[in-house]
Design a protein around this motif. Structure first.
Motif, PDB file in Angstrom:
ATOM      1  N   PHE A  51     -35.707 131.891  61.974  1.00 41.91           N
ATOM      2  CA  PHE A  51     -35.569 132.010  63.443  1.00 41.91           C
ATOM      3  C   PHE A  51     -36.356 130.674  63.899  1.00 41.91           C
ATOM      4  N   THR A  54     -33.325 128.134  63.970  1.00 43.46           N
ATOM      5  CA  THR A  54     -32.436 128.444  64.920  1.00 43.46           C
ATOM      6  C   THR A  54     -32.941 128.006  66.221  1.00 43.46           C
ATOM      7  N   VAL A  55     -33.967 128.379  66.481  1.00 41.01           N
ATOM      8  CA  VAL A  55     -34.707 128.084  67.959  1.00 41.01           C
ATOM      9  C   VAL A  55     -34.601 126.515  67.968  1.00 41.01           C
ATOM     10  N   TRP A  73     -33.726 132.669  72.278  1.00 42.08           N
ATOM     11  CA  TRP A  73     -33.621 133.756  71.026  1.00 42.08           C
ATOM     12  C   TRP A  73     -32.210 134.173  71.102  1.00 42.08           C
ATOM     13  N   LEU A  76     -30.703 133.794  67.610  1.00 49.14           N
ATOM     14  CA  LEU A  76     -31.463 133.992  66.352  1.00 49.14           C
ATOM     15  C   LEU A  76     -30.792 134.435  65.335  1.00 49.14           C
ATOM     16  N   ALA A 108     -42.538 136.548  66.629  1.00 44.54           N
ATOM     17  CA  ALA A 108     -41.680 135.978  67.603  1.00 44.54           C
ATOM     18  C   ALA A 108     -42.012 136.024  69.063  1.00 44.54           C
ATOM     19  N   THR A 119     -35.670 140.647  69.229  1.00 44.69           N
ATOM     20  CA  THR A 119     -35.813 140.304  67.834  1.00 44.69           C
ATOM     21  C   THR A 119     -35.219 141.449  66.818  1.00 44.69           C
ATOM     22  N   ALA A 122     -31.740 140.973  66.624  1.00 40.43           N
ATOM     23  CA  ALA A 122     -31.058 139.886  65.704  1.00 40.43           C
ATOM     24  C   ALA A 122     -31.296 140.243  64.216  1.00 40.43           C
TER      25      ALA A 122
END
Length: 152
Positions: A51, A54-55, A73, A76, A108, A119, A122
């Motif tokens: 994560f 990705t962020v 997000w 994500l 998260a 979350t 994702a």
């Protein structure tokens, strides 16, 4: 057991019986063999690492855009190996995985401000792509993890 494994005493029936006994022995002691507490922490760290990557990857894109930017997000994702590991963890240790996913949601939220439902979404998407759980199994399991209306 070693005596029963000697070649001259080995028959198909005895091999099947011994294999069954060994399987039950392993299955019965699985919680002593696999350290689920430590495994959960490892899965949590791997998911949060994916994560974070990705962020970070999309942070530059978000900063360059003019106007309203989509939330960080939105993108994500999990690498296939992390998604497959999470999927296996859910299938084999569903109770422990539930606690681990709750910790992932909490972290998260604290780190990136990601709502718990996003979350969960994702994670579900990643398992849909790379996991072995059926759609029905995944939906049933994740329905148990849905946050209440009064939480983010």
């Amino acid at each position: 057991m070693r005596k029963r494994w000697v070649l001259r005493h080995r028959t198909k029936e005895s091999v099947t019986r011994i294999a069954g006994e060994l399987a039950w022995s392993v299955g019965d002691g699985l919680d002593r063999i696999v350290p689920t507490e430590h495994l959960g922490r490892t899965v949590r760290a791997a998911v949060l690492h994916d994560f974070a990557e990705t962020v970070e990857m999309f942070a530059d894109d978000e900063n360059r855009r003019d106007g309203a930017a989509s939330p960080a997000w939105w993108h994500l994702t999990l690498t296939p190996s992390v998604a497959k590991t999470l999927d296996w963890y859910i299938r084999c240790f569903s109770g422990e995985a539930c606690a681990t996913i709750g910790e992932i949601q909490r972290e998260a939220r604290k780190t990136w401000g990601v709502p718990a439902a996003d979350t969960l979404s994702a994670l579900g998407s990643a398992l849909d792509l790379d996991g072995e759980l059926t759609k029905k199994q995944r939906e049933t399991y994740f329905a148990l993890l849905e946050p209440h209306e009064d939480t983010d």
